[in-house]
Write an enzyme that holds these catalytic residues in place. Structure first.
Site, short mmCIF file in Angstrom:
data_model
loop_
_atom_site.label_atom_id
_atom_site.label_comp_id
_atom_site.label_asym_id
_atom_site.label_seq_id
_atom_site.Cartn_x
_atom_site.Cartn_y
_atom_site.Cartn_z
N TYR A 73 -1.93 -0.65 10.58
CA TYR A 73 -2.07 -1.00 9.17
C TYR A 73 -0.79 -0.69 8.41
CZ TYR A 73 -3.92 -1.06 4.37
OH TYR A 73 -4.12 -1.32 3.04
N SER A 94 0.86 -1.20 0.00
CA SER A 94 0.00 0.00 0.00
C SER A 94 0.89 1.24 0.00
CB SER A 94 -0.85 0.00 1.29
OG SER A 94 -1.55 1.21 1.45
N1 LIG Z 1 -8.50 -0.42 -1.84
C1 LIG Z 1 -7.48 0.32 -1.50
O1 LIG Z 1 -7.55 1.57 -1.48
C2 LIG Z 1 -6.17 -0.32 -1.14
C3 LIG Z 1 -5.05 0.49 -1.06
C4 LIG Z 1 -3.83 -0.09 -0.71
C5 LIG Z 1 -3.76 -1.43 -0.46
N2 LIG Z 1 -4.88 -2.21 -0.52
C6 LIG Z 1 -4.77 -3.64 -0.22
O2 LIG Z 1 -5.39 -4.37 -1.24
C7 LIG Z 1 -5.73 -5.67 -0.74
C8 LIG Z 1 -7.12 -6.02 -1.22
O3 LIG Z 1 -8.05 -5.15 -0.59
P1 LIG Z 1 -9.29 -4.51 -1.38
O4 LIG Z 1 -9.04 -3.07 -1.46
O5 LIG Z 1 -9.57 -5.27 -2.60
O6 LIG Z 1 -10.45 -4.69 -0.27
P2 LIG Z 1 -11.70 -5.67 -0.22
O7 LIG Z 1 -12.61 -5.41 -1.37
O8 LIG Z 1 -12.24 -5.52 1.17
O9 LIG Z 1 -11.05 -7.10 -0.40
C9 LIG Z 1 -10.34 -7.72 0.63
C10 LIG Z 1 -10.19 -9.17 0.28
O10 LIG Z 1 -9.43 -9.81 1.32
C11 LIG Z 1 -10.11 -10.98 1.68
N3 LIG Z 1 -9.85 -11.38 3.05
C12 LIG Z 1 -9.96 -10.66 4.19
N4 LIG Z 1 -9.67 -11.43 5.26
C13 LIG Z 1 -9.36 -12.66 4.78
C14 LIG Z 1 -9.00 -13.89 5.37
N5 LIG Z 1 -8.89 -14.04 6.70
N6 LIG Z 1 -8.78 -14.96 4.56
C15 LIG Z 1 -8.90 -14.83 3.23
N7 LIG Z 1 -9.24 -13.70 2.61
C16 LIG Z 1 -9.48 -12.63 3.38
C17 LIG Z 1 -11.59 -10.69 1.47
O11 LIG Z 1 -12.29 -11.90 1.24
P3 LIG Z 1 -13.29 -12.61 2.28
O12 LIG Z 1 -13.85 -11.53 3.17
O13 LIG Z 1 -14.29 -13.24 1.40
O14 LIG Z 1 -12.44 -13.59 3.01
C18 LIG Z 1 -11.54 -9.89 0.18
O15 LIG Z 1 -11.52 -10.74 -0.93
C19 LIG Z 1 -5.56 -5.59 0.77
O16 LIG Z 1 -4.34 -6.22 1.13
C20 LIG Z 1 -5.48 -4.10 1.04
O17 LIG Z 1 -4.78 -3.80 2.21
C21 LIG Z 1 -6.08 -1.68 -0.88
#
Ligand SMILES: NC(=O)c1ccc[n+]([C@@H]2O[C@H](COP(=O)([O-])OP(=O)(O)OC[C@H]3O[C@@H](n4cnc5c(N)ncnc54)[C@H](OP(=O)(O)O)[C@@H]3O)[C@@H](O)[C@H]2O)c1
Length: 248
Positions: free
Chosen positions: A156, A143
């Site tokens: 985080y 991130s």
């Molecule tokens: N969106 C942003 O602005 C942003 C920015 C920087 C970094 N990121 C990073 O991008 C990654 C994906 O996040 P996103 O933005 O796509 O958010 P999201 O839509 O909330 O997706 C998060 C994903 O992680 C999975 N997850 C959470 N806990 C889990 C567990 N215990 N076991 C397996 N899967 C799990 C969720 O699936 P289930 O709930 O179905 O398990 C979901 O598929 C994360 O690492 C986040 O920190 C996002």
């Protein structure tokens, strides 16, 4: 000419929404076989059905990344079904921001378990196969918070710094096997991530920032595809990207 994505077997954690889902759809469109892991089985099963119906190749397996045996089972299923694993995208994560003095210890533990240990378990599961193959690519989602710390995101940010440190250590260790490693560090992208914030006032502040600035998850999917699609002797080690409007 090959896009160097077609035919590759790509395991994706956190594939049930947001960045993981977008990457799965994009890579499948480019001819990759995608193996989808997340806890919400209904979501990944439906995604696999859609990808397969569109002529792609997908397999879904319910996976909680806080359990190393389940992450191993996901990777083992990919190899059992498709014969190899070419890319491991350790992407599952959550972002329960809060000030430290609120002592949200359960949130701290959950984000450490998912964001750090989940990535380590993904590496542990994929690495033996990739070392034997003498090829493979591990991509970890960090991130902007893996580069900068601010108020309310100390834990985080620590987890995302840890992802970058682990990835750099991995990069150096896998040289003898010819493996590639990539860190992808997004800024604000419109996903369900803000839903993981448990403090209502903090969540409202982040939500309004996201409402104004967040960009499409396709941005992440294109970065993943860019890293994978390079010739095998080109190792894209890190991509940091933000919405054009994002200052911090
Ligand atoms: N969106 C942003 O602005 C942003 C920015 C920087 C970094 N990121 C990073 O991008 C990654 C994906 O996040 P996103 O933005 O796509 O958010 P999201 O839509 O909330 O997706 C998060 C994903 O992680 C999975 N997850 C959470 N806990 C889990 C567990 N215990 N076991 C397996 N899967 C799990 C969720 O699936 P289930 O709930 O179905 O398990 C979901 O598929 C994360 O690492 C986040 O920190 C996002």
């Amino acid at each position: 000419m090959s896009n160097n994505i077609e035919g590759k077997v790509v395991v994706i954690t956190g594939a049930s929404s947001g960045l993981g889902e977008a990457a799965a759809r994009h890579l499948a469109e480019q001819g990759a076989t995608v193996v989808l892991g997340a806890r919400r089985a209904d979501r990944i099963n439906e995604l696999a059905v859609q990808i397969n119906a569109a002529g792609g190749k997908a397999l879904a397996l319910q996976t909680d990344v806080t359990d190393p045996a389940q992450v191993q089972a996901l990777v083992d299923a990919a190899v059992a079904q498709f014969g190899r694993i070419d890319v491991m995208l350790n992407n599952a994560g959550l972002m329960p921001h809060s000030p430290l003095d609120r002592r949200e210890i359960d949130d701290w533990n959950r984000e450490i378990d998912v964001n750090i240990k989940g990535v380590l378990y993904g590496i542990a599961a994929a690495l033996p196969y990739m070392e034997r193959q003498k090829s493979g690519h591990i991509i970890n989602t960090s991130s902007v918070a893996g580069h900068k710390v601010g108020v309310n995101n100390a834990v985080y940010s620590a987890t995302k710094h840890a992802v970058r440190v682990i990835s750099e250590g991995l990069r150096q260790e896998v040289k003898p096997y010819g493996l590639r490693t990539t860190i992808i560090s997004p800024g604000a992208v419109a996903t369900e991530l803000v839903e993981s914030i448990t403090e209502p006032d903090v969540k409202a502040g982040i939500q309004s920032f996201y409402d104004e600035n967040a960009i499409s998850p396709d941005s992440f999917a294109r970065c993943v595809a860019f890293a994978i699609s390079q010739p095998e002797d080109v190792d894209i080690n890190e991509i940091l990207f933000r919405p054009t409007s994002q200052a911090l």
